[in-house]
Design a protein around this motif. Structure first.
Motif: not given
Length: 86
Positions: A8-16
């Motif tokens: 989930e952290w990686q997904s959020l980081n990618d979106k940012l």
């Protein structure tokens, strides 16, 4: 501290990262935008000077209050009312 799964952290980081890239690209395109003199924009849209002033008065288009030169960024003519075109 909040703990979230790595996925989930990686997904959020990618979106940012994508959001930051979109903002940078938009800012770059704004810097390269061509600006038109007010008179040229009015003629391009096919409206009279009186209609152009009415658009300013009604805030359909921005009215530069503190600028010495009246320039606007070109935008699609569909953004302006069509009933007063000449």
């Amino acid at each position: 501290m909040v703990m979230i799964p790595q996925e989930e952290w990686q997904s959020l980081n990618d979106k940012l990262d994508r959001l930051a890239e979109m903002i940078e690209n938009r800012n770059a395109s704004d810097r390269d935008a061509e600006w038109l003199e007010s008179e040229a924009a009015r003629k391009l849209l096919g409206v009279s000077s009186k209609t152009w002033q009415n658009y300013r008065d009604q805030r359909v288009i921005p009215s530069p209050l503190s600028c010495t030169e009246k320039k606007i960024s070109p935008s699609p003519s569909s953004a302006f009312p069509t009933e007063n075109r000449t």
